[in-house]
Every structure is written in structure tokens, then in C-alpha cells.
Design a protein around this motif. Structure first.
Motif, PDB file in Angstrom:
ATOM      1  N   ARG A 158      76.763  -4.783  51.426  1.00 64.63           N
ATOM      2  CA  ARG A 158      77.565  -5.972  51.716  1.00 64.63           C
ATOM      3  C   ARG A 158      79.048  -5.651  51.816  1.00 64.63           C
ATOM      4  O   ARG A 158      79.864  -6.516  52.153  1.00 64.63           O
ATOM      5  N   GLY A 159      79.418  -4.412  51.517  1.00 62.05           N
ATOM      6  CA  GLY A 159      80.807  -4.008  51.635  1.00 62.05           C
ATOM      7  C   GLY A 159      80.916  -2.507  51.725  1.00 62.05           C
ATOM      8  O   GLY A 159      79.918  -1.782  51.709  1.00 62.05           O
ATOM      9  N   PHE A 178      72.725  -4.200  44.435  1.00 58.46           N
ATOM     10  CA  PHE A 178      73.677  -3.621  43.475  1.00 58.46           C
ATOM     11  C   PHE A 178      74.897  -4.514  43.251  1.00 58.46           C
ATOM     12  O   PHE A 178      75.953  -4.043  42.824  1.00 58.46           O
ATOM     13  N   SER A 179      74.754  -5.818  43.515  1.00 55.93           N
ATOM     14  CA  SER A 179      75.851  -6.732  43.211  1.00 55.93           C
ATOM     15  C   SER A 179      76.119  -6.741  41.711  1.00 55.93           C
ATOM     16  O   SER A 179      75.203  -6.583  40.899  1.00 55.93           O
ATOM     17  N   GLY A 230      77.847  -2.527  46.931  1.00 55.60           N
ATOM     18  CA  GLY A 230      77.664  -3.752  46.164  1.00 55.60           C
ATOM     19  C   GLY A 230      78.985  -4.492  45.968  1.00 55.60           C
ATOM     20  O   GLY A 230      80.065  -3.896  46.059  1.00 55.60           O
ATOM     21  N   ILE A 231      78.884  -5.779  45.683  1.00 56.33           N
ATOM     22  CA  ILE A 231      80.080  -6.614  45.587  1.00 56.33           C
ATOM     23  C   ILE A 231      80.083  -7.397  44.273  1.00 56.33           C
ATOM     24  O   ILE A 231      79.082  -7.445  43.557  1.00 56.33           O
ATOM     25  N   LEU A 232      81.217  -8.025  43.995  1.00 56.81           N
ATOM     26  CA  LEU A 232      81.349  -8.967  42.890  1.00 56.81           C
ATOM     27  C   LEU A 232      81.332 -10.376  43.469  1.00 56.81           C
ATOM     28  O   LEU A 232      82.330 -10.838  44.018  1.00 56.81           O
ATOM     29  N   PRO A 233      80.197 -11.086  43.369  1.00 57.17           N
ATOM     30  CA  PRO A 233      80.143 -12.458  43.892  1.00 57.17           C
ATOM     31  C   PRO A 233      81.056 -13.387  43.090  1.00 57.17           C
ATOM     32  O   PRO A 233      81.346 -13.136  41.919  1.00 57.17           O
TER      33      PRO A 233
END
Length: 393
Positions: free
Chosen positions: A322-323, A151-152, A180-183
Motif C-alpha cells: 500500500r506504500g 503488514f499494516s 505496510g502503512i499506519l491506518p
């Protein structure tokens, strides 16, 4: 005369997360032992420095109105912190404090969204985003993120979902409910998109301290030079410092946008509670990296426990977040096994039969998923997983 509710209430529903909390509380009062994976609330203690600062504020009689934007000391401390962390200058007049992140996000919608505007929301989404947009007269539209990518946030998917009427994009990283994260690479592409289409960009970074590999994640404040006055970043003391009940959030934006938000807040909550602001200042001035590192280590172990336990259930698939502190498993195969139709049905079954509280994915625009908050003790996670295994076996 017939009394009726305002028609705008028909645009929104009750918060699903608060509804689950109310049901869990009701069952506890009746004597049931509820394993509550529902609330997004750290079970850790508020730092001692914040408590001491609040007590001192009471004893010093700092119990009166403050500036609507917040006490100057707190705004200055926040400006200094984010200048250092983002590498971009933030001045105190570009910071305002409010009664939690949620009312600041609502003030943002009321200040920037016009009737007929489309507002693009990354999905799965926090439950209040679309409702706040609707109350402001906008139309929420959604950009679906991929479960295969954890879900990034993907700028290409956002671009595909834009409409001619889109005026704003809302992102949440790390995300509730998915983790999910913002790469960093996607942040660059997202900024390009926002500048190209001249859009507002609202970045909810409430879970900014709960990142399991910080090198992966970008804060949009680092792109202020390109975004100019298009960016509004909102965060809070609630999660980082385990201060949910203190109700202190803050927004960072251009000085002009902050003045617009303050127009709304001045007629709404007026200000965050004075004592809470001094408590937040105490936490910030006595910044305890050991406290934060210890909290993140604890959540990392809980994340391992809950994801391994969920993946061991036949019919459940759970990516490693991831977060944040949420697991967001796909339970569609489990629904088939149990003869249930929706994740709402499953959530009702879990709380009524084994007294395990979760939030169904429908609340976040993701049918077939459940949200599990692992902001609870390891022993409670273990007991909850045992109950789930017995039900599913």
C-alpha cells in the motif's frame, strides 16, 4: 600488544542491503547482467530545480560550514510545509537537517535510549533499527505485524509486545520492507498507547510520498498536540525527490529534543553538506506536484507488474503493498519446491545462478520472505521476472 575491535561491533552485523549492493556491483564489474531488485533507491532523476540550486550554490561559493541544524532557509521551508500538511504548528527551531535520515535516527537513539531500555520495533523492520538500538545500549523487542493485513501497523499487536522496560516505540510508515502503512484508526490507538505509558514515539516517514491511496494513511505529526514532546518524526529528500546520493534528511521534534539530537550531530557529521542543503531547498521551493504524481503513477504500474508476476510463480504469494516501492512475497512454499532451507539460501541462488539480486527476509526479521525493490525500469522488472519463472519452472 594484541589489537582488537571494540566489543560493541559484536552487537551488530553488516547491513544486508548494502552487502547485496556490493555483490551486485562486483558481478557487474565482472561483466554479468544483473537485475537488481536490491537497493531502495529511485531510478528517476533528481528534479532540475534541485540541480540548478546546487550549481548556483557552488558558483556563489556557498561551500563552507553551515549551522549544525541546517541552513535557516531550509529549516523554515520544512517547518512551513509540515505546518500546512499536518495542520499542527511546526516552528523552524523544531526542525534539524542531517546527512540523510539514517544518521538522524541514530542520533535519536543515542539521545533518548539508556542502557537497559527496551525499544519496541514494528516487524518486519528496516535493517538498521535494531542495530542502532543495540549500539545505544538498548534492547530491541519486536511486535510482529500480520501479512494477512498487508503488514499494516496494528496498535493492539504493539500493546501485546510491551514490556515493563519499554521506553520507546519505532514505527515506519509506509514501511521498508513491506509497504505496510499506519491506518488512521490505528494511529489514534497508537497515540493513546504512547500517552498512557509515557513512551517515546519515533516515526520514520521517509516514504511518505509513496502512498497509493493517501486517504488510508496517517502521519503522526497530525497528533502532535496529544503526543507533545514524545514524538520524533524523521524523513528525507532521498526517496521523494530521488536524491539518495545528496544525503539530506531532517527530523521534527520539540525544540528541546532537537537540541539533544544536535549535541550528537555536532560531534558526528556536524552538518549535511552545504551544497546538498541548497539543492534540497531548491526542490522544496519549486515543489512540483506533477513530478511527484508522475513518479507515483510509474511506481503504481511497476507495483502491478511485479506483484502479478510474482504471484504467477508456483510457491510465491505476494500481497499488494500500500506504500513505498517494495514487494515482499512469501516464498516458503517455493523453498520447499526447490529443496532450499531459508530465504537466504534462495537469495544466494538467485544472484549466483540467474543474476537477480534480492534481499532475504532474515535481514528484516521475516524468514521465508524476499524483498524486491521495484524502483527500477519496467523492462528490467520484466526481464527479472522472466528469469525467476524459468528458475522456478
Amino acid at each position: 600488544m594484541v589489537r582488537r575491535a571494540a566489543s560493541r561491533l559484536g552487537l551488530i552485523g553488516t547491513s544486508a542491503t548494502l552487502a547485496i549492493k556490493m555483490e551486485a556491483d562486483r558481478l557487474r564489474r565482472s561483466g554479468r547482467d544483473v537485475i537488481d531488485f536490491g537497493p531502495g533507491e529511485p531510478d528517476l532523476e533528481t528534479p532540475s530545480a534541485a540541480k540548478r540550486a546546487a550549481i548556483a550554490a557552488i558558483e556563489d561559493n556557498r561551500t563552507h560550514y553551515t549551522s549544525a541544524a541546517g541552513i535557516a532557509e531550509l529549516r523554515t521551508a520544512l517547518a512551513e510545509r509540515y505546518t500546512l500538511e499536518s495542520g499542527r504548528e511546526v516552528s523552524p527551531d523544531e526542525v534539524m537537517v542531517g546527512s540523510g535520515g539514517k544518521p538522524l535516527l541514530f542520533a535519536t537513539m543515542m539521545s533518548l535510549v539508556n542502557p537497559g531500555d527496551d525499544v519496541l520495533i514494528v516487524s518486519p523492520y528496516w535493517v538498521s533499527f535494531p542495530e542502532q538500538v543495540r549500539l545505544a545500549g538498548g534492547r530491541p523487542i519486536f511486535a510482529e505485524m500480520s501479512s494477512e493485513g498487508g503488514f499494516s501497523i496494528c496498535a493492539a499487536r504493539i500493546k501485546e509486545a510491551l514490556t515493563p522496560a519499554t521506553r520507546m516505540i519505532i514505527v515506519n510508515s509506509p514501511a521498508n520492507p513491506t509497504g505496510g502503512i499506519l491506518p488512521a484508526a490505528e494511529a489514534e490507538a497508537l497515540v493513546d498507547l504512547v500517552v498512557e505509558h509515557d513512551l517515546w514515539l519515533i516515526s520514520d516517514e521517509t516514504y511518505e510520498s509513496f502512498v497509493y491511496d493517501p486517504a488510508d494513511v496517517a502521519s503522526l505529526l497530525a497528533h502532535r498536540d496529544r503526543l507533545a514532546d514524545r514524538l520524533v518524526m524523521v524523513s528525507a529528500f532521498s526517496k521523494t525527490w530521488a536524491m539518495t546520493g545528496w544525503r539530506v534528511g531532517y527530523a521534527i521534534a520539540s525544540a528541546e529534543v532537537i537540541r539533544w539530537l544536535l549535541k550528537i550531530q555536532s560531534h558526528d557529521t556536524t552538518q549535511a553538506a552545504s551544497i546538498s542543503q541548497y539543492a534540497a531547498l531548491g526542490a522544496l521551493e519549486n515543489y512540483d506536484q506533477d513530478y511527484l504524481d508522475s513518479a507515483l503513477d510509474e511506481y503504481r504500474e511497476r507495483r502491478r507488474m511485479i506483484c502479478e508476476g510474482l504471484n504467477a510463480i508456483d510457491g510465491v504469494s505476494c500481497a499488494l503493498p500500500r506504500g513505498a516501492f517494495y514487494a515482499f512475497p512469501d516464498v516458503r512454499a517455493l523453498l520447499d519446491r526447490l529443496g532450499l532451507q531459508t530465504s537466504q539460501d534462495l537469495a544466494r541462488t538467485l544472484i549466483s545462478e540467474i543474476f537477480v539480486a534480492t534481499v532475504p527476509g532474515e535481514a528484516f526479521g521475516a524468514p521465508g520472505y524476499l524483498r524486491f525493490s521495484y524502483a527500477t525500469s519496467r523492462s528490467r522488472i520484466e526481464e527479472g521476472l522472466d528469469r525467476l519463472h524459468r528458475l522456478a519452472s
